[in-house]
Each structure stands twice: as structure tokens, then as C-alpha cells.
Design an enzyme around this catalytic site. Sequence first.
Site, PDB file in Angstrom:
ATOM      1  N   GLU A  50      23.793  30.056  26.362  1.00 51.15           N
ATOM      2  CA  GLU A  50      24.194  30.925  27.469  1.00 51.15           C
ATOM      3  C   GLU A  50      25.680  31.248  27.410  1.00 51.15           C
ATOM      4  O   GLU A  50      26.455  30.590  26.718  1.00 51.15           O
ATOM      5  CB  GLU A  50      23.853  30.254  28.809  1.00 51.15           C
ATOM      6  CG  GLU A  50      22.367  30.096  29.011  1.00 51.15           C
ATOM      7  CD  GLU A  50      21.992  29.447  30.326  1.00 51.15           C
ATOM      8  OE1 GLU A  50      20.810  29.536  30.681  1.00 51.15           O
ATOM      9  OE2 GLU A  50      22.860  28.838  30.994  1.00 51.15           O
ATOM     10  N   CYS A  59      18.700  33.950  23.219  1.00 46.98           N
ATOM     11  CA  CYS A  59      17.533  33.077  23.348  1.00 46.98           C
ATOM     12  C   CYS A  59      17.343  32.235  22.093  1.00 46.98           C
ATOM     13  O   CYS A  59      17.830  32.575  21.018  1.00 46.98           O
ATOM     14  CB  CYS A  59      16.283  33.919  23.580  1.00 46.98           C
ATOM     15  SG  CYS A  59      16.331  34.933  25.063  1.00 46.98           S
ATOM     16  N   GLU A  61      14.664  31.783  20.274  1.00 43.69           N
ATOM     17  CA  GLU A  61      13.909  32.465  19.229  1.00 43.69           C
ATOM     18  C   GLU A  61      14.828  33.369  18.411  1.00 43.69           C
ATOM     19  O   GLU A  61      14.787  33.364  17.175  1.00 43.69           O
ATOM     20  CB  GLU A  61      12.778  33.310  19.843  1.00 43.69           C
ATOM     21  CG  GLU A  61      11.792  32.505  20.654  1.00 43.69           C
ATOM     22  CD  GLU A  61      12.152  32.392  22.139  1.00 43.69           C
ATOM     23  OE1 GLU A  61      11.223  32.285  22.948  1.00 43.69           O
ATOM     24  OE2 GLU A  61      13.357  32.399  22.490  1.00 43.69           O
ATOM     25  N   CYS A  92      10.498  36.003  25.740  1.00 43.95           N
ATOM     26  CA  CYS A  92      10.826  37.187  26.530  1.00 43.95           C
ATOM     27  C   CYS A  92      10.543  38.445  25.699  1.00 43.95           C
ATOM     28  O   CYS A  92      10.309  38.374  24.494  1.00 43.95           O
ATOM     29  CB  CYS A  92      12.292  37.150  26.982  1.00 43.95           C
ATOM     30  SG  CYS A  92      13.485  37.495  25.670  1.00 43.95           S
ATOM     31  N   CYS A  95      12.889  39.042  22.645  1.00 49.14           N
ATOM     32  CA  CYS A  95      12.557  38.154  21.521  1.00 49.14           C
ATOM     33  C   CYS A  95      11.290  38.615  20.823  1.00 49.14           C
ATOM     34  O   CYS A  95      11.202  38.574  19.594  1.00 49.14           O
ATOM     35  CB  CYS A  95      12.412  36.715  22.004  1.00 49.14           C
ATOM     36  SG  CYS A  95      13.998  35.948  22.388  1.00 49.14           S
TER      37      CYS A  95
END
Length: 146
Positions: A50, A59, A61, A92, A95
Site C-alpha cells: 500500500e 496488489c 497478484e 480485483c 488484477c
Amino acid sequence: MAEIVASNRDRLLQAAVEAKTFAYVPYSKFRVGAALLTEDGEIIKGANIENASYGGTICAERTAFVKAVSEGKRKFAALAITTDVASPIAPCGMCRQVIREFCSLDMPILLAASSYMEKEDGVRESTLGELLPFSFGPEDLERDRG
């Protein structure tokens, strides 16, 4: 769906759990770990990272794919993802589109609950085609334009 050899499946799930421990999530506290299996059997791990600007967040992935692709890996056999949630969580949308760039629609994707080893249904096996139906991929850029 392509089959994953049991030993690779176990290694991949364990690698996703290990990757999750490196998540940097001071804002959401939502750890995610991903493990990407190359066609030659190598596992590339990724964790979510983050950023205070939120938009700079990446993310798990995508972290795994960026690491793999930046090292010349372009052929993948499977992906495993886990979180701290008691049920499996899917990637998400962003991704899913990145996965689509590099993987076949029948590539296995393992979605593991936090306590997947303790539950009979702790791992949901899916494919990219199931997670991203009617997808847009690199081959679509080659279509005739009329």
C-alpha cells in the site's frame, strides 16, 4: 481447466501464505499473498504493497506478475492467492486484466481461505476464463477494424 500436479499445488499454496507475511498494509490491514507458478516450475511470490496516496498501491497478484515479467518470465501454469479472510477471495478487476495479459483462459487459479488446510472447501479452484468472462486480451488488438 489444466491440472496442477499435487506437489506443485501444495508448494504454490504454501508460497502464497509465505508471500502474505511480507504485505505492507498500514492503511487497510488487508494482507494478500500471491504465488505464480511458471511453466518451468519456478514460483514467484508477491504481496500487496500500500501507499499513502492509495492510487500507488499494488496488489499481490500484480506484484508477482511484475516481478516475473521483469525477470523475463512470460509463461505461467497456475496462480494461488490467499488473504486473512476465512473464505476464498478472488482477485480485483485490475488484477484479472493483468493476469489475462499473460495467461491462458484455462489456467488454474487457486483461491485459498486463511485456514485452507483446516477446511474441506478451503481452496476454490477456478480459471481465468471463469473469473473474467468475455475478456479483452492482446489478440483482440489484432482484429480487423471496420
